[in-house]
Design an enzyme around this catalytic site. Structure first.
Site, short mmCIF file in Angstrom:
data_model
loop_
_atom_site.label_atom_id
_atom_site.label_comp_id
_atom_site.label_asym_id
_atom_site.label_seq_id
_atom_site.Cartn_x
_atom_site.Cartn_y
_atom_site.Cartn_z
N PRO A 1 -11.07 -5.76 3.46
CA PRO A 1 -9.68 -5.33 3.58
C PRO A 1 -9.44 -3.94 3.00
O PRO A 1 -9.72 -3.69 1.84
CB PRO A 1 -8.91 -6.40 2.81
CG PRO A 1 -9.91 -7.09 1.95
CD PRO A 1 -11.24 -6.92 2.59
N GLU A 2 -8.96 -3.05 3.84
CA GLU A 2 -8.50 -1.74 3.40
C GLU A 2 -6.99 -1.71 3.68
O GLU A 2 -6.40 -2.75 3.96
CB GLU A 2 -9.26 -0.63 4.14
CG GLU A 2 -10.78 -0.75 3.91
CD GLU A 2 -11.60 0.33 4.61
OE1 GLU A 2 -11.09 1.43 4.81
OE2 GLU A 2 -12.76 0.04 4.95
#
Length: 280
Positions: A2-3
């Site tokens: 997750p960014e």
DNA sequence: ACTATATCCTGTATGC
DNA sequence: TGCATACAGGATATAG
């Protein structure tokens, strides 16, 4: 992994699930998922019941869920953290670490984390901006961002541009995937010294990063496997739009040259050796 | 002060 | 088949 876009999908998904609801019970199934919490997992369990959530917020890859009493529940998804919404009697997914029950009953909120780089903690007085997040720089999707000021701050660093893009104290939200994608779009080699780049060139990189993350957000984020899903367990679709990340040996979408992957800071860098030449 | 690296984690893929 | 190793990587402590 997750960014920013993936974390924003999770934040938006949490809004209708938590806002206005009051915690009645907490169960910690793995103590390491409660991080940075002053009193440890036992205090975490004891202190949350009775608190009511406001609207979830985000800076970069950090989430915080403010309480109406002025404190906040801070969350980082790390490599594999997920929030999932489920019935209280639904079977637990493998790697479920924390469960939150609410006074109004269903549904329950669960924190799941296979690799356990993520975690939750309570930030006293953190409803507006948690003090633990003071060092986190603004991210590229913030509305009042001073892009020129940010570009100049990037150019004050001597490291290669990719290292600087990944430094959350300079600009937040960018991880390995979107760093590689942004540099490809801007035709910049990842190891170009940031302090040798013109302001215009850095601005092109930042604009590319903002653009690629906005596109990914619109697609629900990038999912390669079950490690990133939204609060309902659905995947995002941006992985099919990636140009270089995870595409070693495949043709560059712009010029057809095979994409290269090289070791970089305990991870990998993907780039087109023709479009992204190292400058003298 | 600034920069770079080791570390934490577990599951999957790959090599011998 | 089975065992060992590499790899995925965000944030931070620590080393340089």
């Amino acid at each position: 992994m997750p960014e920013l876009p993936e974390v924003e999908v999770v934040r938006a998904g949490l809004v209708p699930v938590v806002q206005g609801r009051t915690i009645v019970g907490v169960q910690v199934l793995h103590p390491r998922s409660v991080r940075r919490h002053a009193g440890g997992p036992d205090d975490f369990v004891a202190t949350l019941p009775g608190r009511t959530f406001g609207e979830p917020r985000r800076r970069g890859k950090f989430l915080w869920l403010p309480f109406t009493d002025g404190d906040a529940l801070v969350a980082h998804l790390g490599m594999s953290g997920q929030f999932r919404v489920d019935a209280a009697d639904a079977p637990l997914l493998l790697h479920t670490r924390v469960r939150l029950d609410f006074t109004d009953g269903e549904p329950q909120l669960r924190f799941i984390d296979q690799r356990m780089f993520g975690g939750l903690w309570l930030s006293p007085g953190g409803a507006e901006v948690p003090s633990d997040l003071a060092h986190v720089a603004p991210d590229l999707l913030e509305p009042d961002l001073d892009l020129v000021g940010l570009a100049d701050s990037v150019r004050r660093h001597r490291s290669g541009i990719k290292r600087v893009l990944l430094d959350q104290k300079v600009v937040s939200g960018i991880g390995n995937i979107y760093a590689d994608e942004a540099l490809w779009r801007a035709r910049v080699h990842f190891d170009t010294p940031a302090d040798g780049m013109s302001r215009a060139r850095v601005l092109r990189v930042l604009a590319a990063a903002r653009e690629v993350m906005a596109e990914a957000l619109a697609q629900g984020g990038t999912s390669f496997d079950a490690l990133y899903v939204n609060v309902n367990g659905s995947s995002g679709y941006f992985s099919r739009a990636l140009s270089v990340y995870g595409r070693e040996g495949l043709p560059c979408p712009r010029c057809g040259t095979p994409i290269r992957r090289v070791a970089f800071a305990n991870r990998s860098s993907h780039f087109c050796p023709r479009c992204q030449r190292r400058r003298a």
